[in-house]
Write a protein that holds these residues in place. Structure first.
Motif, PDB file in Angstrom:
ATOM      1  N   THR A  10       0.821  -1.211   0.000  1.00 56.53           N
ATOM      2  CA  THR A  10       0.000   0.000   0.000  1.00 56.53           C
ATOM      3  C   THR A  10       0.854   1.261   0.000  1.00 56.53           C
ATOM      4  O   THR A  10       0.540   2.246  -0.663  1.00 56.53           O
ATOM      5  N   TYR A  14       4.326   5.661  -2.511  1.00 56.02           N
ATOM      6  CA  TYR A  14       4.698   6.915  -1.864  1.00 56.02           C
ATOM      7  C   TYR A  14       6.167   6.947  -1.449  1.00 56.02           C
ATOM      8  O   TYR A  14       6.653   7.971  -0.971  1.00 56.02           O
ATOM      9  N   LEU A  89       0.617  10.534   3.736  1.00 54.80           N
ATOM     10  CA  LEU A  89       0.189   9.195   3.329  1.00 54.80           C
ATOM     11  C   LEU A  89      -1.260   8.969   3.726  1.00 54.80           C
ATOM     12  O   LEU A  89      -1.703   9.466   4.768  1.00 54.80           O
ATOM     13  N   PRO A  90      -2.012   8.201   2.934  1.00 58.42           N
ATOM     14  CA  PRO A  90      -3.331   7.780   3.392  1.00 58.42           C
ATOM     15  C   PRO A  90      -3.168   6.887   4.621  1.00 58.42           C
ATOM     16  O   PRO A  90      -2.111   6.256   4.806  1.00 58.42           O
ATOM     17  N   PRO A  91      -4.178   6.832   5.477  1.00 59.64           N
ATOM     18  CA  PRO A  91      -4.033   6.092   6.737  1.00 59.64           C
ATOM     19  C   PRO A  91      -3.570   4.655   6.573  1.00 59.64           C
ATOM     20  O   PRO A  91      -2.726   4.187   7.338  1.00 59.64           O
ATOM     21  N   ASP A  92      -4.101   3.925   5.568  1.00 56.49           N
ATOM     22  CA  ASP A  92      -3.718   2.519   5.446  1.00 56.49           C
ATOM     23  C   ASP A  92      -2.233   2.368   5.133  1.00 56.49           C
ATOM     24  O   ASP A  92      -1.558   1.453   5.642  1.00 56.49           O
ATOM     25  N   HIS A 155     -10.970  -0.140   8.635  1.00 53.15           N
ATOM     26  CA  HIS A 155     -12.326   0.064   8.093  1.00 53.15           C
ATOM     27  C   HIS A 155     -13.342   0.441   9.179  1.00 53.15           C
ATOM     28  O   HIS A 155     -14.546   0.510   8.898  1.00 53.15           O
ATOM     29  N   LYS A 157     -14.148   3.448  11.353  1.00 55.92           N
ATOM     30  CA  LYS A 157     -13.806   4.856  11.531  1.00 55.92           C
ATOM     31  C   LYS A 157     -13.825   5.272  12.996  1.00 55.92           C
ATOM     32  O   LYS A 157     -12.935   5.997  13.464  1.00 55.92           O
TER      33      LYS A 157
END
Length: 249
Positions: A10, A14, A89-92, A155, A157
């Motif tokens: 994932t 980045y 970065l996206p959280p995952d 997943h 929140k």
């Protein structure tokens, strides 16, 4: 110590290389000014583990860190690496990297006009603020455990938001009692003169660390923190991360 994950599917898009040779003399001078502004206060008010880590990983006042050199010293101690990334970065992807003991590290440096504050993390916040603590074995294991739990909650929140508060009141705005005094270790305090002054001068309420309270404590990023949670040792937050796993997973 948890096993280290080597695959980062994932986060991989980045990941970048740090071209240390591209930093200009003015940028190195800006780094030197940033460090010289913080070290007198930190010598008195930072926790022992931060100051020891600063020396262990070979940070210098006069030049921007070469991450490859930092990692050569950090890796053998705790198997952590400061890994250069392109930006937010996206959280995952972020949690995947923490679980793999890879700390996402930006390579740009704020301008001289933004010495006190920049809204986006830069190499000063990421390396000067965070990475010395990664040389401490217990803190290093805590941070990996935090990443593992959040990756499993990606997943959900509401639960992820609660875990975010644990990060905020430890990794970013953590304080610890040492030798009868409050010392700072969170990167948001380490890298900010204003935030540190606010704590040192008695601005926030300092409560004993309590996992339930921390998971429920709301905060605003845009203002000084009204409440902080002091730990007695870093084993306390390591145990808290495992307790959070039991409660939330």
């Amino acid at each position: 110590m948890q096993p280290v994950i080597t695959s980062l599917p994932t986060a991989e898009p980045y990941l970048i290389e740090q071209d240390w040779s591209k930093y200009t003399p003015d940028q190195h001078a800006t780094w030197a000014e940033l460090v010289s502004r913080r070290m007198p206060q930190l010598a008195e008010h930072a926790c022992e583990e931060y100051l020891d880590g600063f020396e262990q990983i070979g940070l210098r006042q006069d030049t921007i860190p070469n991450l490859a050199e930092v990692n050569r010293r950090l890796g053998p101690r705790t198997r952590w690496n400061a890994t250069p990334v392109s930006g937010f970065l996206p959280p995952d992807a972020f949690f995947e990297m923490l679980a793999a003991r890879q700390f996402p590290t930006t390579t740009w440096l704020r301008s001289r006009e933004s010495l006190e504050y920049t809204p986006e993390p830069d190499i000063f916040h990421d390396v000067f603020g965070h990475v010395p603590m990664h040389a401490h074995p217990v803190f290093a294991d805590f941070l990996q455990q935090y990443g593992r739990v959040c990756a499993a909650l990606i997943h959900d929140k509401d639960k992820l938001e609660r875990m975010g508060r644990l990060f905020w009141f430890t990794v970013e705005f953590g304080v610890i009692r040492q030798h009868g005094r409050i010392r700072i270790y969170g990167s948001g305090l380490i890298s900010s003169h204003g935030e540190s002054n606010y704590v040192i001068q008695g601005g926030p309420e300092i409560r004993d660390f309590n996992l339930d309270q921390v998971l429920d404590q709301q905060f605003l990023v845009s203002e000084m923190q009204k409440v902080l949670y002091a730990v007695e040792s870093f084993e306390q937050i390591y145990e808290a991360a495992h307790e959070a796993e039991k409660r939330l997973l």
